[in-house]
Structure formats: C-alpha cells, structure tokens
Design a protein around this motif. Structure first.
Motif, PDB file in Angstrom:
ATOM      1  N   MET A 186       2.044  12.331  -5.336  1.00  0.00           N
ATOM      2  CA  MET A 186       0.994  12.676  -4.046  1.00  0.00           C
ATOM      3  C   MET A 186       0.098  11.846  -3.973  1.00  0.00           C
ATOM      4  SD  MET A 186       1.541  16.601  -5.010  1.00  0.00           S
ATOM      5  CE  MET A 186       2.998  17.489  -5.958  1.00  0.00           C
ATOM      6  N   CYS A 187      -0.174  11.143  -4.782  1.00  0.00           N
ATOM      7  CA  CYS A 187      -1.449  10.244  -4.523  1.00  0.00           C
ATOM      8  C   CYS A 187      -1.603   8.733  -4.497  1.00  0.00           C
ATOM      9  CB  CYS A 187      -2.525  10.614  -5.547  1.00  0.00           C
ATOM     10  SG  CYS A 187      -2.193  10.885  -7.126  1.00  0.00           S
ATOM     11  N   HIS A 188      -1.248   8.243  -5.993  1.00  0.00           N
ATOM     12  CA  HIS A 188      -1.177   6.764  -5.933  1.00  0.00           C
ATOM     13  C   HIS A 188       0.235   6.168  -6.233  1.00  0.00           C
ATOM     14  CE1 HIS A 188      -5.238   5.275  -6.066  1.00  0.00           C
ATOM     15  NE2 HIS A 188      -5.634   6.100  -6.360  1.00  0.00           N
ATOM     16  N   GLU A 189       1.084   6.750  -5.916  1.00  0.00           N
ATOM     17  CA  GLU A 189       2.255   6.132  -6.053  1.00  0.00           C
ATOM     18  C   GLU A 189       2.503   4.738  -4.928  1.00  0.00           C
ATOM     19  OE1 GLU A 189       6.239   5.573  -7.660  1.00  0.00           O
ATOM     20  OE2 GLU A 189       4.441   6.996  -8.104  1.00  0.00           O
ATOM     21  N   SER A 190       1.506   4.789  -4.011  1.00  0.00           N
ATOM     22  CA  SER A 190       1.528   3.606  -3.168  1.00  0.00           C
ATOM     23  C   SER A 190       0.890   2.383  -3.769  1.00  0.00           C
ATOM     24  CB  SER A 190       0.747   3.982  -1.847  1.00  0.00           C
ATOM     25  OG  SER A 190       1.396   5.021  -0.807  1.00  0.00           O
ATOM     26  N   THR A 191       0.091   2.670  -4.619  1.00  0.00           N
ATOM     27  CA  THR A 191      -0.403   1.739  -5.445  1.00  0.00           C
ATOM     28  C   THR A 191       0.367   1.213  -6.705  1.00  0.00           C
ATOM     29  OG1 THR A 191      -2.986   2.442  -5.564  1.00  0.00           O
ATOM     30  CG2 THR A 191      -1.900   1.442  -7.592  1.00  0.00           C
ATOM     31  N   SER A 192       1.136   1.991  -7.056  1.00  0.00           N
ATOM     32  CA  SER A 192       2.220   1.562  -8.004  1.00  0.00           C
ATOM     33  C   SER A 192       3.273   0.652  -7.574  1.00  0.00           C
ATOM     34  CB  SER A 192       3.055   2.847  -8.776  1.00  0.00           C
ATOM     35  OG  SER A 192       2.191   3.757  -9.269  1.00  0.00           O
ATOM     36  N   VAL A 193       3.771   1.317  -6.378  1.00  0.00           N
ATOM     37  CA  VAL A 193       4.535   0.151  -5.533  1.00  0.00           C
ATOM     38  C   VAL A 193       4.068  -0.875  -5.131  1.00  0.00           C
ATOM     39  CG1 VAL A 193       6.327   0.223  -3.723  1.00  0.00           C
ATOM     40  CG2 VAL A 193       6.067   2.342  -4.981  1.00  0.00           C
ATOM     41  N   GLY A 194       2.985  -0.965  -4.253  1.00  0.00           N
ATOM     42  CA  GLY A 194       2.363  -2.004  -3.856  1.00  0.00           C
ATOM     43  C   GLY A 194       1.768  -2.931  -4.796  1.00  0.00           C
ATOM     44  N   LEU A 195       1.055  -2.656  -5.775  1.00  0.00           N
ATOM     45  CA  LEU A 195       0.638  -3.605  -6.788  1.00  0.00           C
ATOM     46  C   LEU A 195       1.830  -4.301  -7.569  1.00  0.00           C
ATOM     47  CD1 LEU A 195      -2.734  -1.839  -8.404  1.00  0.00           C
ATOM     48  CD2 LEU A 195      -2.425  -3.784  -6.545  1.00  0.00           C
ATOM     49  N   ARG A 379       1.800   3.737   6.372  1.00  0.00           N
ATOM     50  CA  ARG A 379       1.728   2.327   5.708  1.00  0.00           C
ATOM     51  C   ARG A 379       1.001   2.213   4.500  1.00  0.00           C
ATOM     52  NH1 ARG A 379       2.774   0.856  11.535  1.00  0.00           N
ATOM     53  NH2 ARG A 379       4.782   0.843  11.950  1.00  0.00           N
ATOM     54  N   GLY A 380       0.853   3.090   3.776  1.00  0.00           N
ATOM     55  CA  GLY A 380      -0.094   3.117   2.440  1.00  0.00           C
ATOM     56  C   GLY A 380       0.386   2.098   1.556  1.00  0.00           C
ATOM     57  N   VAL A 381       1.412   1.645   1.460  1.00  0.00           N
ATOM     58  CA  VAL A 381       1.794   0.624   0.498  1.00  0.00           C
ATOM     59  C   VAL A 381       1.402  -0.757   1.155  1.00  0.00           C
ATOM     60  CG1 VAL A 381       3.701  -0.759  -0.411  1.00  0.00           C
ATOM     61  CG2 VAL A 381       3.908   1.761  -0.487  1.00  0.00           C
ATOM     62  N   GLU A 382       1.607  -0.815   2.724  1.00  0.00           N
ATOM     63  CA  GLU A 382       1.024  -2.147   3.290  1.00  0.00           C
ATOM     64  C   GLU A 382      -0.466  -2.089   2.881  1.00  0.00           C
ATOM     65  OE1 GLU A 382       2.643  -3.803   6.593  1.00  0.00           O
ATOM     66  OE2 GLU A 382       4.246  -2.544   6.866  1.00  0.00           O
ATOM     67  N   ASN A 383      -1.157  -1.160   2.873  1.00  0.00           N
ATOM     68  CA  ASN A 383      -2.678  -0.874   3.023  1.00  0.00           C
ATOM     69  C   ASN A 383      -2.932  -1.559   1.556  1.00  0.00           C
ATOM     70  OD1 ASN A 383      -3.854   0.146   5.056  1.00  0.00           O
ATOM     71  ND2 ASN A 383      -3.574   2.272   4.319  1.00  0.00           N
ATOM     72  N   ALA A 745       4.510   7.966   3.123  1.00  0.00           N
ATOM     73  CA  ALA A 745       4.280   6.698   3.090  1.00  0.00           C
ATOM     74  C   ALA A 745       5.703   5.965   2.930  1.00  0.00           C
ATOM     75  CB  ALA A 745       3.560   6.212   1.948  1.00  0.00           C
ATOM     76  N   GLU A 746       5.962   4.967   3.615  1.00  0.00           N
ATOM     77  CA  GLU A 746       7.219   4.295   3.254  1.00  0.00           C
ATOM     78  C   GLU A 746       7.234   3.713   2.362  1.00  0.00           C
ATOM     79  OE1 GLU A 746       6.583   1.541   6.586  1.00  0.00           O
ATOM     80  OE2 GLU A 746       7.296   2.923   8.243  1.00  0.00           O
ATOM     81  N   GLN A 747       8.224   3.553   1.296  1.00  0.00           N
ATOM     82  CA  GLN A 747       8.543   3.251   0.319  1.00  0.00           C
ATOM     83  C   GLN A 747       8.166   4.014  -1.203  1.00  0.00           C
ATOM     84  OE1 GLN A 747       7.958  -1.283  -0.301  1.00  0.00           O
ATOM     85  NE2 GLN A 747       7.172  -1.040   1.848  1.00  0.00           N
ATOM     86  N   SER A 748       6.861   4.558  -0.958  1.00  0.00           N
ATOM     87  CA  SER A 748       6.285   5.326  -2.212  1.00  0.00           C
ATOM     88  C   SER A 748       6.441   6.657  -2.023  1.00  0.00           C
ATOM     89  CB  SER A 748       4.760   4.882  -2.219  1.00  0.00           C
ATOM     90  OG  SER A 748       4.073   5.546  -1.024  1.00  0.00           O
ATOM     91  N   HIS A 749       6.653   7.274  -0.852  1.00  0.00           N
ATOM     92  CA  HIS A 749       6.877   8.742  -0.309  1.00  0.00           C
ATOM     93  C   HIS A 749       5.487   9.560  -0.718  1.00  0.00           C
ATOM     94  CE1 HIS A 749      11.532   8.875  -0.458  1.00  0.00           C
ATOM     95  NE2 HIS A 749      11.211   8.200   0.427  1.00  0.00           N
ATOM     96  N   VAL A 750       4.328   8.898  -0.918  1.00  0.00           N
ATOM     97  CA  VAL A 750       3.031   9.701  -0.786  1.00  0.00           C
ATOM     98  C   VAL A 750       3.163  10.447   0.518  1.00  0.00           C
ATOM     99  CG1 VAL A 750       0.662   9.399  -1.054  1.00  0.00           C
ATOM    100  CG2 VAL A 750       2.223   8.121  -2.737  1.00  0.00           C
ATOM    101  N   LEU A 751       2.662  11.713   0.525  1.00  0.00           N
ATOM    102  CA  LEU A 751       2.125  12.534   1.640  1.00  0.00           C
ATOM    103  C   LEU A 751       1.420  11.747   2.368  1.00  0.00           C
ATOM    104  CD1 LEU A 751       0.569  15.841   0.958  1.00  0.00           C
ATOM    105  CD2 LEU A 751       0.851  14.110  -0.746  1.00  0.00           C
ATOM    106  N   ALA A 752       1.437  11.615   3.872  1.00  0.00           N
ATOM    107  CA  ALA A 752       0.297  10.928   4.468  1.00  0.00           C
ATOM    108  C   ALA A 752      -0.654  11.770   5.133  1.00  0.00           C
ATOM    109  CB  ALA A 752       1.410  10.102   5.803  1.00  0.00           C
ATOM    110  N   ALA A 753      -1.323  12.058   4.044  1.00  0.00           N
ATOM    111  CA  ALA A 753      -2.542  13.230   4.472  1.00  0.00           C
ATOM    112  C   ALA A 753      -3.856  12.706   5.014  1.00  0.00           C
ATOM    113  CB  ALA A 753      -2.687  13.930   3.064  1.00  0.00           C
ATOM    114  N   LYS A 754      -3.881  11.302   5.119  1.00  0.00           N
ATOM    115  CA  LYS A 754      -5.075  10.623   5.397  1.00  0.00           C
ATOM    116  C   LYS A 754      -4.770  10.428   7.026  1.00  0.00           C
ATOM    117  CE  LYS A 754      -7.213  11.422   1.668  1.00  0.00           C
ATOM    118  NZ  LYS A 754      -8.211  12.474   1.499  1.00  0.00           N
ATOM    119  N   SER A 755      -3.844  10.555   7.587  1.00  0.00           N
ATOM    120  CA  SER A 755      -3.587  10.461   8.971  1.00  0.00           C
ATOM    121  C   SER A 755      -2.540  11.026   9.629  1.00  0.00           C
ATOM    122  CB  SER A 755      -3.458   8.733   9.506  1.00  0.00           C
ATOM    123  OG  SER A 755      -2.181   8.349   8.658  1.00  0.00           O
ATOM    124  N   VAL A 756      -2.824  12.369   9.901  1.00  0.00           N
ATOM    125  CA  VAL A 756      -1.702  13.569  10.483  1.00  0.00           C
ATOM    126  C   VAL A 756      -1.970  13.594  11.881  1.00  0.00           C
ATOM    127  CG1 VAL A 756      -0.872  15.745  10.135  1.00  0.00           C
ATOM    128  CG2 VAL A 756      -1.942  14.666   7.973  1.00  0.00           C
TER     129      VAL A 756
END
Length: 770
Positions: A186-195, A379-383, A745-756
């Motif tokens: 729900m929060c940092h999976e975009s980090t895990s995938v992106g990094l 696009r949290g992973v792209e961020n 989020a694409e790839q990570s599936h984190v809910l996109a709660a910062k731009s709804v």
C-alpha cells in the motif's frame, strides 16, 4: 464508557514551528487521557534505546547514541495508545451489536481500549462473544482445511516482528500459497520495484551516518513533521553545518519549514527555531517526473556547453561510463523535452528548477529523501526510477553522504519483506526453505493487496487471516470492499484494539488479542525479545517490560504456531512449540535461511544502532541484468495516469499529525490549523473563486474515473490552503472511498492515493457516500 466527542470544528492558521511546545502539550494531553501519567513517561524513557523497545510507529533509524528522549510526538502517541489502561472486554460486546458499532468513528473504536479475550462472532446475536483459545484455533483450522489454499489470504501489518513474520510466511507456504500481502503493497512497493530494477536492490542505500557527510539533501513527497518527526533532529543538525535542503512537495508542511527542538532548553526557552528547507518548491501532485526532468535538462545542457568550451564537466562522466547503462537514451529524451511541457506538468517555472539544479551541480554528496508522495501514483515506479536517474547523473549512489533514502512509514514493514513476507517467488528463499524443511514451497505468484481486493469483490477469495492492521480501512474502494467483505467464509484478526475491519465479519469470524511489542513476553525459557528492521536496513532488538493488558493475551509467535500446528503437516524439522518457548531459536532459523544477512543474529541482536544487513548498491555492485545501474527513459512527464480536463482535480489523501496510518489519535491537525474535525477539503484560493466557493462551504467530491461505479465523499469543509492550483487535499483513510481498486501504480500495484481524479459536485446534487 461513553463515546468521545470531538471539539466544535474550527480551522485557523497555525504560526508555530514543528516540535517545540506544541509537541510537549500533545504529550501532556495523551498520557492522562490513556491513564498513563507515570508509567507512560517511564516507558517512553526506554523507547528506541539500546536494550529498550523499538517504536511501534515509523521505521526511522535508531541511533547508536540516542537522545535522552529518543521519541517524537507521533511515537509517544503510539506508545500511549498501546499501553492505555482502557479495556475492551467481553462485557463491552454484550452491550453493542456489530451493526451498532459500525456507527462509531474509528477514533472511538480504538480509544475504547485494549482487547482482553479471544472472541467469536455469533451471527444470530450479531455480537462477538468470548471463547477459549483452543476453540478458536480448532475452528479456524477446521475451516482452513476445507478451502483451496489459493483462496486464502495471509495479510500482515508492518509492525509485526521479524520472528513472527518469518513464522507466518513459512506457515502460509507450507499451507500451500504465497498470498502474503502486507503494508508495503500500500505504500513503498513502488520503491521495491523501482529501485530493484534501477540499482539491483529494493531498498535505500543510505544510513544515519550519511547525514553527517552529505552537503545537500533533496526532499520529495514526505511530510517529516507528521510522519517521521525524529528525522528532524538529523535535518536540524545538517542545516546547522550548512547543508542545503531543497524540498519538492505540493503542500507547505511545517516540519519542512522550521523546527524547534523540544530537547534543546535554549531553543525552548527563547522560542527560537531552525529553518529546514533552503528552497521549497510546491510541485503539482504527480509532477515530480517533470520537476526532475527540468533539473536534469539544466545539468545535461550545462554539461554540453562545458564540453564544447573545454571546461570542467557538470556530470560525473567517469561514474556514468563505468557504472551505468543507457545514459545516452535518457540524455536524448531530456534534451528533446520542451520547457513549456516541463513547466506545465511540474507546476513550477524554469527559474525555480534552475535554482534547484544549481545547488545539485555544486554539491559533492547528495541524499534524496522521499515518501509516498512519489510512490502512490499510477506512475509511481517511474517516479522512483526518475529519482535514481537524478542521483546517477553525478554519481550520488555508493559513496558517503549520498543515495536514495525512502522513508518507510511502518516500524518493520521493510523487515517483513526481508524475512519472506512477499507474494513474489523471486523474492522468497524457495530453495533454501525446501532444503531446510523438506517440503516443496509454492512457486506460483501469490496475491498482493490489489489482487486480494479484486478477489474479495469477485468472490474468489474465501478466507482472510490478518496479522494486525486495519485492512478494510487501508485499502481503496471502501464501498465495494465493505459490501463484499461479509461474504467471506472466514475472517480472523490478530489485533490489540478494535477497529472497523473487525466489524464486518465473515460467516465465521474470530478476533484474537495479542501482546503488544511494549509488553513483557514471558515464554517457557523466560522473557523474550523480538527484532525489527528500520528504513536504513539496520536490525534492532526490542524488549517489552510493561505488564500485559490482560492475562489472556498470547504473543504473535504463539498464535502463529498454534494455527500452524493445526493446518500444516507435522514436520520433524520444525518445532513450533520450541520456537515459541525461545525466540532465539526462531532467529537461528532466520539466520539459517538468510546466512548472508543474519550471521550471528542472536549475538548481534542488541548492537548499538542496530546491525546493518548490507547493501550491494552502496558498494557500487549492481545486481541488475546489465550489471550496471540503469537509467530509465520516462514514458511521460505526469505520474497521475490521467489527463487534466476542465473541472477535474488531483486529490491527494493526507495524514494529520494526530494519526498514524489508519489509527486516529484525535481530531486536531495542529500544523494545518484544523481542530475538532477530519471532514476537511484543502483547496487553492484561486480555485475556490473559480468554483464560486467560500471558506466553510460544505461540498461533495466524486471520483472522476468512469467505470460505472459512483464513488462520493460528502460533508467536506472547504478550507483555503497553500496548495497548487488544480490540486486538492483531504484526509486518509476517510477518502479511500474515492479511489477505485484499479487506480494503482503500474508494476507495483500501490494504490494511487496521491493523485486521485475527482470533481466537485454542486451543493444541490450532494448525496452521502454511506
């Protein structure tokens, strides 16, 4: 106990700093409220200390040489919340049906106090009734024995210890699945995938000592004052020695502006402050890719000019050549991107980005700190990948004082992933588990949080076991999820307090109260310790000393073991009872499973400052397919995943400084001047004029994604705030009802709660959500 009442709502400007006397008053308020005026102070003195207990809220690192009070306002609230003398006993449930309790606010449910007995849901009474532990475990096991393992979810909250997490993941895999969603989803999976894709490791590369060696800090999308206040000590120290702190954040958050150290007598007596950010750029929600693109454009074009003139380069070409891949493709995209597109998407002018770029260009060691303002977008992973691009341009990974610094919001969410709480086979030690325990672990990918939500809604998920947390409040699409949840065959919640997730039981439902981390845990071999991992990949021991809230509580490892013994085949290589008797034996098993990380685990458990688990990217060893750090060419400049059209806003869900994740400690958000309510919509003043709205008007938000489901949140008080035009802010989790499950989020599936994407409804068309 009567339900608590919030104060009469009022919103006014707050002029004070983060920290200071406001933090002191907050502590003075919550300890008596939880009936802890003396014991609370005694336990707080042990918080985040060597041989003490690890804070149950955020995962900010614990220093080797702590302050006299190594806790923040939020951490003190979390401790008081867990140690409260208030109790929710079986007698309480005799008075209230679950239907009646669903009318209570989240705050009132948890404020009622600690759960004291195992409880079973009686569908005829619509109430929880007391039961024995054996009755609960036998019934849970009997139900789990009837399901296809793929239809069962084993969820865990980020505060669960390494020991319990290891046992929980092993139990799930022996049962037959890897359906192990957790808070990270729900929060940092975009980090895990992106990094992982960019530098070969799924976590940040910095440690606390890097604050002493950096000469610039770039800050993206993290509200330190409310979400990790202990970091303010490190930021204050950095500023005192002249470190530039350049902040990109849509809202002006007080903790990123100025701070008074409550532990500094001179600052407290003189009401003096330390300025934190030397530059503050209010980027649009979802505009960070564009902002970083603008900085990169300056750097690359300055470097091009320097090369043509024979001057010193701006970029670290030696690092780029030796350690990175695909720089030319990224540089070509940067050169081709037009300034008007960058300015439009970032919401910042070219001059502001040049100002930031000049600091970066002359800095020798740069840390990039970020939070969910980057990760929770389509696009949290792209961020995250773009942030890595930014660092790679000048070799700011793998040297002292430099690197990506994601701020994890839960006390052991990163550690859970380290010891196997993951739905992904490639992240699980499948072969090692097979070797150690002589069974065939599943290799089919399990369900993450978004996939679990889909399964609950479509009926393919039949059972849910929750190790802590408040799953139904944390996930998106509150309406459809709550409507579907009672159709589950089995729900089991292992918890310390009552929350809304417990009030929507499955057909068979159990509520199992557990010891808190701050409480003494006595097993057959004596008092036990547990361990957690912080945001900087350091492992810490934690020992509870407080008297348990009830003699009927079991520890998390004991509960896991009791269920495991009943649902998985007997295995001569696993002594569940022996593990519960002595947690050191669980740590031995963790060490055997992950020998490179946990060598001499028990011997190092209480090492000052924790022991670092290591990080190859920090050594400039890149565990990527190319064996180099990867530049990434972004697919666009906006991270929102939707187009801007007239009347559509970008909603950011926010936490107040009176909450931790879904736990609401009260109704005051001091830094934003909100008192007595959470029904607030923060809005740009010019946007209010365009919408013909005045301060105090009541409005409804509606999700603007067209998927044939109406999602609304009514009763929000319009409040002018310093926020970019086209952006709105409102509190989480109350506004999760506006986020579709598929807005992630694409790839990570984190809910996109910062731009709804949302729109404002005219007053006469308002309809309540619930």
């Amino acid at each position: 106990m009567a339900r608590q009442k919030s104060d009469e709502p009022r919103i006014e400007t707050f002029e004070g700093p983060a920290g200071g006397w406001g933090s002191v008053r907050s502590l003075a308020e919550i300890l008596p409220r939880e009936q802890l005026p003396v014991q609370g102070l005694r336990e707080l003195a042990r918080q985040n200390k060597p041989a003490g207990f690890a804070c149950v809220s955020c995962a900010w690192p614990k220093p080797a040489h702590p302050h006299p009070a190594e806790f923040c306002e939020e951490g003190a609230k979390a401790t008081a919340w867990e140690l409260t003398k208030l109790r929710t006993t079986p007698e309480f449930f005799k008075d209230y049906s679950l239907t009646a309790l669903r009318q209570w606010r989240d705050y009132d449910l948890e404020q009622h106090g600690r759960l004291t007995h195992p409880m079973r849901y009686d569908i005829d009474l619509d109430k929880y009734v007391a039961c024995s532990w054996d009755e609960a475990f036998d019934a849970i096991a009997a139900a789990l024995g009837t399901y296809d393992p793929n239809s069962v979810i084993f969820y865990s909250s980020g505060r669960t210890s390494l020991e319990a997490s290891y046992m929980y993941g092993l139990m799930a895999r022996m049962y037959g699945n890897q359906n192990l969603p957790d808070s990270s989803n729900m929060c940092h999976e975009s980090t895990s995938v992106g990094l992982k894709a960019a530098i070969g490791v799924p976590v940040g590369t910095t440690q606390l000592k890097d604050f002493e060696e950096c000469d610039a800090i770039f800050f993206f999308g993290q509200n330190v004052g409310s979400n990790a206040p202990r970091m303010l000590h490190d930021l204050r120290a950095a500023r005192k020695r002249g470190v530039e702190i350049v902040t990109f954040n849509p809202l002006r958050e007080r903790g990123l502006e100025r701070f008074t150290d409550p532990q500094n007598p001179i600052e407290m007596a003189t009401l003096s402050e330390t300025g934190i950010s030397t530059q503050y750029h209010q980027v649009k929600a979802g505009g960070d890719i564009a902002a970083i693109m603008g900085i990169a454009k300056f750097l690359i074009e300055w470097d091009d000019v320097a090369a043509a003139a024979g001057d010193a380069p701006v970029l670290d070409h030696d690092f780029i050549k030796r350690h990175t891949h695909d720089f030319d493709a990224f540089a070509d995209r940067v050169r081709a991107t037009e300034w008007h597109d960058i300015e439009r998407e970032a919401g910042l002018d070219r001059g502001a980005l040049e100002q930031a770029a000049r600091v970066y260009a002359i800095s020798k060691a740069v840390m990039a700190i970020y939070g969910m303002g980057l990760t929770q977008h389509v696009r949290g992973v792209e961020n995250v990948r773009m942030l890595v691009n930014f660092l790679l341009l000048r070799g700011n990974i793998g040297k002292p004082g430099a690197g990506p610094t994601p701020v994890r919001g839960h006390s052991n969410v990163q550690g859970q992933r380290t010891v196997g709480i993951t739905e992904k086979t490639e992240l699980a030690p499948v072969e090692k588990l097979k070797e150690l325990y002589s069974f065939d672990p599943p290799t089919e990918k399990g369900l993450d949080t978004i996939e679990t939500c889909r399964g609950v809604i479509d009926g393919s998920v039949k059972a849910f076991i929750g190790m802590g947390g408040n799953f139904l409040r944390a996930v998106p699409d509150t309406g459809p999820m709550e409507a579907a949840w009672p159709s589950l065959d089995l729900t089991v919640h292992i918890a310390t307090k009552l929350n809304r997730s417990h009030l929507l039981p499955g057909r068979v439902a159990y509520l199992l109260p557990c010891l808190g981390r701050i409480e003494q845990d006595i097993q057959a071999s004596g008092p036990q310790a547990v361990s957690v991992e912080d945001s900087s990949s350091c492992i810490h021991g934690s020992v509870g000393k407080a008297k348990p809230a009830s003699p009927h509580l079991l520890s998390e490892p004991a509960i896991v073991a009791a269920i495991a013994k009943r649902i998985v085949p007997s295995n001569p290589r696993i002594d569940w009872d022996g593990w519960v008797a002595d947690y050191a034996r669980i740590r031995d098993a963790i060490e055997a499973t992950y020998p490179d990380i946990f060598e001499n685990f028990n011997e190092r458990l209480f090492q000052r400052g924790g022991f670092w688990k290591g990080n190859k990217a920090s050594e400039r060893i890149w565990l990527t397919p190319s064996k180099k750090a990867e530049f990434h060419v972004p697919t666009g400049l906006s991270a929102t995943g939707f187009a801007d059209v007239a009347g559509r806003y970008r909603l950011m869900t926010l936490r107040s400084n009176d909450q931790f994740n879904t736990t609401i400690y009260g109704f005051h958000d001091r830094f934003r001047g909100v008192k007595g309510t959470r029904d607030v919509l923060f809005m740009n003043a010019e946007d209010m004029v365009r919408e013909a709205l005045s301060e105090g008007d009541i409005v409804t938000l509606e999700c603007a994604l067209d998927d044939e489901i109406t999602r609304r949140r009514s009763g929000l008080i319009v409040t002018p705030y310093d926020i970019p035009s086209g952006c709105l802010g409102a509190y989480y989790p109350e506004c999760n009802c506006l986020i579709p499950v598929e807005h992630h989020a694409e790839q990570s599936h984190v809910l996109a709660a910062k731009s709804v994407p949302v729109k404002l409804l005219p007053t006469n068309s308002q309809k309540p959500f619930m």
